[in-house]
Design a protein around this motif. Sequence first.
Motif, PDB file in Angstrom:
ATOM      1  N   ARG A 142       0.851  -1.200   0.000  1.00 13.97           N
ATOM      2  CA  ARG A 142       0.000   0.000   0.000  1.00 13.97           C
ATOM      3  C   ARG A 142       0.883   1.246   0.000  1.00 13.97           C
ATOM      4  O   ARG A 142       0.853   2.047   0.919  1.00 13.97           O
ATOM      5  N   THR A 143       1.665   1.361  -1.030  1.00 16.71           N
ATOM      6  CA  THR A 143       2.656   2.431  -1.079  1.00 16.71           C
ATOM      7  C   THR A 143       2.344   3.375  -2.238  1.00 16.71           C
ATOM      8  O   THR A 143       1.619   2.996  -3.159  1.00 16.71           O
ATOM      9  N   PRO A 144       2.860   4.603  -2.209  1.00 16.35           N
ATOM     10  CA  PRO A 144       2.645   5.495  -3.347  1.00 16.35           C
ATOM     11  C   PRO A 144       3.136   4.845  -4.638  1.00 16.35           C
ATOM     12  O   PRO A 144       4.218   4.264  -4.685  1.00 16.35           O
ATOM     13  N   ASP A 145       2.324   4.935  -5.660  1.00 15.95           N
ATOM     14  CA  ASP A 145       2.620   4.270  -6.928  1.00 15.95           C
ATOM     15  C   ASP A 145       1.911   5.036  -8.041  1.00 15.95           C
ATOM     16  O   ASP A 145       0.801   4.697  -8.435  1.00 15.95           O
ATOM     17  N   HIS A 146       2.543   6.078  -8.528  1.00 18.57           N
ATOM     18  CA  HIS A 146       1.977   6.901  -9.596  1.00 18.57           C
ATOM     19  C   HIS A 146       1.681   6.032 -10.808  1.00 18.57           C
ATOM     20  O   HIS A 146       2.546   5.325 -11.296  1.00 18.57           O
ATOM     21  N   GLY A 147       0.439   6.052 -11.251  1.00 15.78           N
ATOM     22  CA  GLY A 147       0.037   5.266 -12.411  1.00 15.78           C
ATOM     23  C   GLY A 147      -0.394   3.855 -12.089  1.00 15.78           C
ATOM     24  O   GLY A 147      -0.769   3.096 -12.968  1.00 15.78           O
TER      25      GLY A 147
ATOM     26  N   LEU B  30      10.683   0.939   2.645  1.00 17.99           N
ATOM     27  CA  LEU B  30      10.446   1.600   3.929  1.00 17.99           C
ATOM     28  C   LEU B  30       9.125   1.146   4.537  1.00 17.99           C
ATOM     29  O   LEU B  30       9.050   0.904   5.740  1.00 17.99           O
ATOM     30  N   SER B  31       8.103   0.992   3.720  1.00 14.91           N
ATOM     31  CA  SER B  31       6.821   0.519   4.251  1.00 14.91           C
ATOM     32  C   SER B  31       6.940  -0.889   4.809  1.00 14.91           C
ATOM     33  O   SER B  31       6.360  -1.204   5.853  1.00 14.91           O
ATOM     34  N   LEU B  32       7.691  -1.732   4.128  1.00 11.95           N
ATOM     35  CA  LEU B  32       7.903  -3.106   4.593  1.00 11.95           C
ATOM     36  C   LEU B  32       8.674  -3.110   5.913  1.00 11.95           C
ATOM     37  O   LEU B  32       8.308  -3.812   6.868  1.00 11.95           O
ATOM     38  N   LEU B  33       9.717  -2.310   5.987  1.00  8.52           N
ATOM     39  CA  LEU B  33      10.499  -2.193   7.216  1.00  8.52           C
ATOM     40  C   LEU B  33       9.618  -1.732   8.370  1.00  8.52           C
ATOM     41  O   LEU B  33       9.597  -2.345   9.440  1.00  8.52           O
ATOM     42  N   ASN B  34       8.856  -0.671   8.145  1.00  8.33           N
ATOM     43  CA  ASN B  34       7.999  -0.144   9.206  1.00  8.33           C
ATOM     44  C   ASN B  34       6.882  -1.114   9.585  1.00  8.33           C
ATOM     45  O   ASN B  34       6.536  -1.239  10.755  1.00  8.33           O
TER      46      ASN B  34
ATOM     47  N   ALA C 174       7.009  -4.376   9.449  1.00 10.52           N
ATOM     48  CA  ALA C 174       7.616  -5.447  10.251  1.00 10.52           C
ATOM     49  C   ALA C 174       7.864  -4.964  11.675  1.00 10.52           C
ATOM     50  O   ALA C 174       7.555  -5.667  12.644  1.00 10.52           O
ATOM     51  N   LEU C 175       8.415  -3.751  11.809  1.00 12.21           N
ATOM     52  CA  LEU C 175       8.669  -3.200  13.143  1.00 12.21           C
ATOM     53  C   LEU C 175       7.367  -2.990  13.904  1.00 12.21           C
ATOM     54  O   LEU C 175       7.273  -3.314  15.095  1.00 12.21           O
ATOM     55  N   ALA C 176       6.349  -2.462  13.238  1.00  9.92           N
ATOM     56  CA  ALA C 176       5.059  -2.215  13.881  1.00  9.92           C
ATOM     57  C   ALA C 176       4.389  -3.519  14.309  1.00  9.92           C
ATOM     58  O   ALA C 176       3.586  -3.534  15.244  1.00  9.92           O
ATOM     59  N   SER C 177       4.743  -4.614  13.641  1.00 10.97           N
ATOM     60  CA  SER C 177       4.191  -5.926  13.982  1.00 10.97           C
ATOM     61  C   SER C 177       4.939  -6.586  15.142  1.00 10.97           C
ATOM     62  O   SER C 177       4.612  -7.701  15.539  1.00 10.97           O
ATOM     63  N   GLY C 178       5.965  -5.903  15.639  1.00 15.27           N
ATOM     64  CA  GLY C 178       6.701  -6.419  16.789  1.00 15.27           C
ATOM     65  C   GLY C 178       7.977  -7.169  16.445  1.00 15.27           C
ATOM     66  O   GLY C 178       8.686  -7.632  17.344  1.00 15.27           O
ATOM     67  N   TRP C 179       8.294  -7.306  15.178  1.00 13.20           N
ATOM     68  CA  TRP C 179       9.516  -7.986  14.764  1.00 13.20           C
ATOM     69  C   TRP C 179      10.670  -6.999  14.731  1.00 13.20           C
ATOM     70  O   TRP C 179      10.470  -5.794  14.609  1.00 13.20           O
ATOM     71  N   GLY C 180      11.873  -7.507  14.784  1.00 13.66           N
ATOM     72  CA  GLY C 180      13.041  -6.693  14.506  1.00 13.66           C
ATOM     73  C   GLY C 180      13.238  -6.694  12.997  1.00 13.66           C
ATOM     74  O   GLY C 180      12.942  -7.688  12.333  1.00 13.66           O
ATOM     75  N   ALA C 181      13.725  -5.586  12.450  1.00 21.53           N
ATOM     76  CA  ALA C 181      13.905  -5.516  10.994  1.00 21.53           C
ATOM     77  C   ALA C 181      14.980  -4.509  10.638  1.00 21.53           C
ATOM     78  O   ALA C 181      15.244  -3.569  11.399  1.00 21.53           O
ATOM     79  N   ASN C 182      15.587  -4.734   9.469  1.00 18.00           N
ATOM     80  CA  ASN C 182      16.638  -3.858   8.969  1.00 18.00           C
ATOM     81  C   ASN C 182      16.629  -3.896   7.455  1.00 18.00           C
ATOM     82  O   ASN C 182      16.425  -4.951   6.858  1.00 18.00           O
ATOM     83  N   TRP C 183      16.883  -2.743   6.839  1.00 19.63           N
ATOM     84  CA  TRP C 183      16.937  -2.603   5.379  1.00 19.63           C
ATOM     85  C   TRP C 183      18.394  -2.512   4.969  1.00 19.63           C
ATOM     86  O   TRP C 183      19.095  -1.584   5.346  1.00 19.63           O
ATOM     87  N   LEU C 184      18.868  -3.496   4.211  1.00 15.03           N
ATOM     88  CA  LEU C 184      20.241  -3.522   3.723  1.00 15.03           C
ATOM     89  C   LEU C 184      20.250  -3.703   2.208  1.00 15.03           C
ATOM     90  O   LEU C 184      19.248  -4.059   1.598  1.00 15.03           O
ATOM     91  N   THR C 185      21.413  -3.467   1.618  1.00 11.48           N
ATOM     92  CA  THR C 185      21.678  -3.859   0.228  1.00 11.48           C
ATOM     93  C   THR C 185      23.103  -4.401   0.214  1.00 11.48           C
ATOM     94  O   THR C 185      23.360  -5.422   0.796  1.00 11.48           O
ATOM     95  N   GLY C 186      24.034  -3.713  -0.410  1.00 11.02           N
ATOM     96  CA  GLY C 186      25.423  -4.154  -0.434  1.00 11.02           C
ATOM     97  C   GLY C 186      25.923  -4.377  -1.845  1.00 11.02           C
ATOM     98  O   GLY C 186      25.144  -4.453  -2.802  1.00 11.02           O
ATOM     99  N   TRP C 187      27.248  -4.499  -1.959  1.00  9.08           N
ATOM    100  CA  TRP C 187      27.865  -4.612  -3.276  1.00  9.08           C
ATOM    101  C   TRP C 187      27.321  -5.791  -4.074  1.00  9.08           C
ATOM    102  O   TRP C 187      27.141  -5.688  -5.288  1.00  9.08           O
TER     103      TRP C 187
END
Length: 192
Positions: free
Chosen positions: A42-47, A123-127, A129-142
Amino acid sequence: MPTPNAAALDFLLTRRSCPAKTLTTPVPDRLELEPILTAAARTPDHGKLEPWRFLVLERPALERIAALIPAHGARLGIAPDKIEKAIAQYGDAHLVVAVVAAPVPSEKIPAIEQTLSAGAVCLSLLNAALASGWGANWLTGWASHDPQFAAEAFGIAADESIAGLIHIGTARATPPDRPRPDLGAKVTWVSA
């Protein structure tokens, strides 16, 4: 006068990501993960293009991906310590949701807006997960940014990319807060 959602605002003002290396089991099962994914979608999605998709990576998939890191790191000339860190990012994880930026051909919606939508999903997924009581982190990497690795590890198409790897699990400890941006240095009020 607007009606504030005080609980939601308080959550956003106090939310903290948990370092991925501190997340452990249990992790959400499919039933527990569904509302988190639903909230993220449920995130902003133009079009209304939905220029993203999810890959839910469970432990066996993460172990398979970790085993691919050394060869790709060597191919790219990545330093050994960075290769080890990337191996641990996947190999020590128990559940990761990869958000794949999947652009849709459009004459109206620029590619940058589609990329930003994929970032908003992260960001919505991260939030969620956190709002649901889980620990969460957004990473990427090389590794996730290397097209050859991403194709082999995640099976993504040439026009797709990894927008984010959202690690979700049980936090072993409450994460410390970190310094936050100084709004005085970041906000410009424009009145005319």
